[in-house]
Design a protein around this motif. Structure first.
Motif, PDB file in Angstrom:
ATOM      1  N   ASP A  38      53.596  33.679  65.352  1.00 38.77           N
ATOM      2  CA  ASP A  38      55.012  33.329  65.532  1.00 38.77           C
ATOM      3  C   ASP A  38      55.865  34.569  65.769  1.00 38.77           C
ATOM      4  N   SER A  39      55.605  35.635  65.025  1.00 39.55           N
ATOM      5  CA  SER A  39      56.389  36.866  65.170  1.00 39.55           C
ATOM      6  C   SER A  39      56.205  37.485  66.553  1.00 39.55           C
ATOM      7  N   CYS A  40      54.971  37.532  67.016  1.00 35.78           N
ATOM      8  CA  CYS A  40      54.720  38.096  68.348  1.00 35.78           C
ATOM      9  C   CYS A  40      55.350  37.232  69.440  1.00 35.78           C
ATOM     10  N   ALA A  41      55.293  35.926  69.277  1.00 34.37           N
ATOM     11  CA  ALA A  41      55.927  35.041  70.263  1.00 34.37           C
ATOM     12  C   ALA A  41      57.439  35.258  70.280  1.00 34.37           C
ATOM     13  N   GLY A  42      58.035  35.401  69.118  1.00 31.91           N
ATOM     14  CA  GLY A  42      59.472  35.666  69.041  1.00 31.91           C
ATOM     15  C   GLY A  42      59.842  37.009  69.625  1.00 31.91           C
ATOM     16  N   LEU A  43      59.031  38.019  69.333  1.00 34.58           N
ATOM     17  CA  LEU A  43      59.277  39.349  69.877  1.00 34.58           C
ATOM     18  C   LEU A  43      59.170  39.330  71.402  1.00 34.58           C
ATOM     19  N   ARG A  44      58.139  38.685  71.911  1.00 36.13           N
ATOM     20  CA  ARG A  44      57.969  38.578  73.369  1.00 36.13           C
ATOM     21  C   ARG A  44      59.196  37.920  73.994  1.00 36.13           C
ATOM     22  N   GLN A  45      59.630  36.822  73.405  1.00 35.25           N
ATOM     23  CA  GLN A  45      60.787  36.108  73.929  1.00 35.25           C
ATOM     24  C   GLN A  45      62.035  36.993  73.906  1.00 35.25           C
TER      25      GLN A  45
ATOM     26  N   ARG B  49      68.750  43.475  79.723  1.00 32.53           N
ATOM     27  CA  ARG B  49      68.176  44.792  80.006  1.00 32.53           C
ATOM     28  C   ARG B  49      67.139  45.072  78.935  1.00 32.53           C
ATOM     29  N   ALA B  50      66.041  45.651  79.320  1.00 37.66           N
ATOM     30  CA  ALA B  50      64.948  45.903  78.379  1.00 37.66           C
ATOM     31  C   ALA B  50      65.384  46.786  77.216  1.00 37.66           C
ATOM     32  N   VAL B  51      66.226  47.771  77.482  1.00 40.06           N
ATOM     33  CA  VAL B  51      66.651  48.669  76.419  1.00 40.06           C
ATOM     34  C   VAL B  51      67.411  47.909  75.326  1.00 40.06           C
ATOM     35  N   ASP B  52      68.099  46.837  75.693  1.00 34.35           N
ATOM     36  CA  ASP B  52      68.790  46.023  74.688  1.00 34.35           C
ATOM     37  C   ASP B  52      67.788  45.305  73.787  1.00 34.35           C
TER      38      ASP B  52
ATOM     39  N   ASP C 178      67.318  45.867  69.779  1.00 28.15           N
ATOM     40  CA  ASP C 178      67.250  44.758  68.820  1.00 28.15           C
ATOM     41  C   ASP C 178      65.991  44.847  67.966  1.00 28.15           C
ATOM     42  N   PHE C 179      64.889  45.250  68.581  1.00 31.28           N
ATOM     43  CA  PHE C 179      63.628  45.409  67.848  1.00 31.28           C
ATOM     44  C   PHE C 179      63.781  46.443  66.737  1.00 31.28           C
TER      45      PHE C 179
ATOM     46  N   ALA D  29      45.708  43.199  60.599  1.00 27.13           N
ATOM     47  CA  ALA D  29      46.924  44.016  60.674  1.00 27.13           C
ATOM     48  C   ALA D  29      46.840  44.986  61.850  1.00 27.13           C
ATOM     49  N   ARG D  30      45.712  45.651  62.022  1.00 23.44           N
ATOM     50  CA  ARG D  30      45.538  46.574  63.153  1.00 23.44           C
ATOM     51  C   ARG D  30      45.758  45.855  64.479  1.00 23.44           C
ATOM     52  N   GLN D  31      45.149  44.674  64.597  1.00 20.63           N
ATOM     53  CA  GLN D  31      45.303  43.905  65.832  1.00 20.63           C
ATOM     54  C   GLN D  31      46.747  43.467  66.041  1.00 20.63           C
ATOM     55  N   ALA D  32      47.397  43.041  64.976  1.00 22.80           N
ATOM     56  CA  ALA D  32      48.798  42.616  65.083  1.00 22.80           C
ATOM     57  C   ALA D  32      49.679  43.778  65.517  1.00 22.80           C
ATOM     58  N   TYR D  33      49.491  44.933  64.907  1.00 25.51           N
ATOM     59  CA  TYR D  33      50.307  46.090  65.278  1.00 25.51           C
ATOM     60  C   TYR D  33      50.018  46.527  66.711  1.00 25.51           C
ATOM     61  N   GLU D  34      48.779  46.413  67.144  1.00 22.98           N
ATOM     62  CA  GLU D  34      48.465  46.732  68.542  1.00 22.98           C
ATOM     63  C   GLU D  34      49.116  45.730  69.496  1.00 22.98           C
ATOM     64  N   ASP D  35      49.124  44.459  69.113  1.00 17.21           N
ATOM     65  CA  ASP D  35      49.784  43.442  69.939  1.00 17.21           C
ATOM     66  C   ASP D  35      51.283  43.742  70.057  1.00 17.21           C
ATOM     67  N   ILE D  36      51.884  44.153  68.957  1.00 15.16           N
ATOM     68  CA  ILE D  36      53.310  44.504  68.965  1.00 15.16           C
ATOM     69  C   ILE D  36      53.548  45.718  69.855  1.00 15.16           C
ATOM     70  N   VAL D  37      52.710  46.734  69.722  1.00 20.45           N
ATOM     71  CA  VAL D  37      52.846  47.930  70.556  1.00 20.45           C
ATOM     72  C   VAL D  37      52.739  47.560  72.034  1.00 20.45           C
ATOM     73  N   GLU D  38      51.822  46.686  72.369  1.00 18.41           N
ATOM     74  CA  GLU D  38      51.658  46.260  73.767  1.00 18.41           C
ATOM     75  C   GLU D  38      52.931  45.592  74.291  1.00 18.41           C
ATOM     76  N   LEU D  39      53.521  44.715  73.491  1.00 21.72           N
ATOM     77  CA  LEU D  39      54.767  44.053  73.898  1.00 21.72           C
ATOM     78  C   LEU D  39      55.908  45.055  74.053  1.00 21.72           C
ATOM     79  N   VAL D  40      56.015  45.963  73.105  1.00 21.33           N
ATOM     80  CA  VAL D  40      57.088  46.963  73.148  1.00 21.33           C
ATOM     81  C   VAL D  40      56.862  47.923  74.313  1.00 21.33           C
ATOM     82  N   ALA D  41      55.617  48.313  74.559  1.00 20.99           N
ATOM     83  CA  ALA D  41      55.316  49.219  75.677  1.00 20.99           C
ATOM     84  C   ALA D  41      55.695  48.590  77.015  1.00 20.99           C
TER      85      ALA D  41
END
Length: 190
Positions: free
Chosen positions: A65-72, A79-82, A86-87, A119-131
């Motif tokens: 759910d968190s990754c889906a919300g972050l992606r959205q 603008r991506a910087v916004d 927010d992140f 946790a490692r996988q979740a943090y990597e998924d977050i990094v991928e979205l943020v990158a």
């Protein structure tokens, strides 16, 4: 013949997650879980397995759910910087409760390989979205092109999680919000 379930699975998982979130894994007893869920021990374990399996299910659902919300949020920002701003600022919003993933990682990752791997996988998924948002912000001219997107995403994630951690200490919300704003201003200027 098995009796049909008379509960909403997602409601039970949410209530159980909230119990784990409030007390932590080790301090949550089976009685706490039955009280939180409204189910008997047999029904709870019959539907979800033992305490650890139930906990992992709540953690997996939270991460999904968190990754889906972050992606959205990242993809939906004008603008991506916004979205990146927010992140970072979101790290100041959880205060004493903290982040379920961060709390779980802190409590269990050193002794539970399954939690550590998730946790490692979740943090990597977050990094991928943020990158991906960093790359978009570079294309939009809001971040320098020479910045390596994955490394920068890890830095933003570390800043955001640092805010979550400090928020757990009881730092006044206004002070934490100022720190978050300062971080966002310094990290996310062209």
């Amino acid at each position: 013949m098995a009796r049909p379930r008379k509960f909403e699975e997602q409601d039970v998982l949410r209530d159980v997650r909230d119990q784990f979130w409030a007390a932590g894994y080790a301090a949550t007893s089976l009685d706490d879980l039955t009280r939180a869920s409204g189910l008997g021990k047999g029904s709870l374990y019959g539907a979800f397995g033992d305490k650890h399996k139930l906990f992992m299910r709540t953690l997996d659902d939270y991460v999904t759910d968190s990754c889906a919300g972050l992606r959205q949020n990242l993809e939906g920002s004008e603008r991506a910087v916004d979205g990146l701003r927010d992140f970072v600022l979101a790290g100041a919003s959880s205060l004493r409760q903290g982040c379920y993933l961060a709390n779980s990682t802190t409590e269990l990752a050193a002794t539970d390989p399954e939690v550590a791997a998730r946790a490692r996988q979740a943090y990597e998924d977050i990094v991928e979205l943020v990158a991906a948002a960093v790359k978009r912000a570079q294309r939009e001219g809001d971040l320098p092109v020479g910045v390596e997107s994955t490394a920068f995403a890890r830095m933003l994630q570390t800043a955001q999680q640092g805010l979550v951690y400090i928020g757990r200490s009881g730092l006044p919300a206004e002070q934490l919000a100022r720190v978050a704003q300062d971080l966002a201003d310094k990290l996310l200027r062209p």
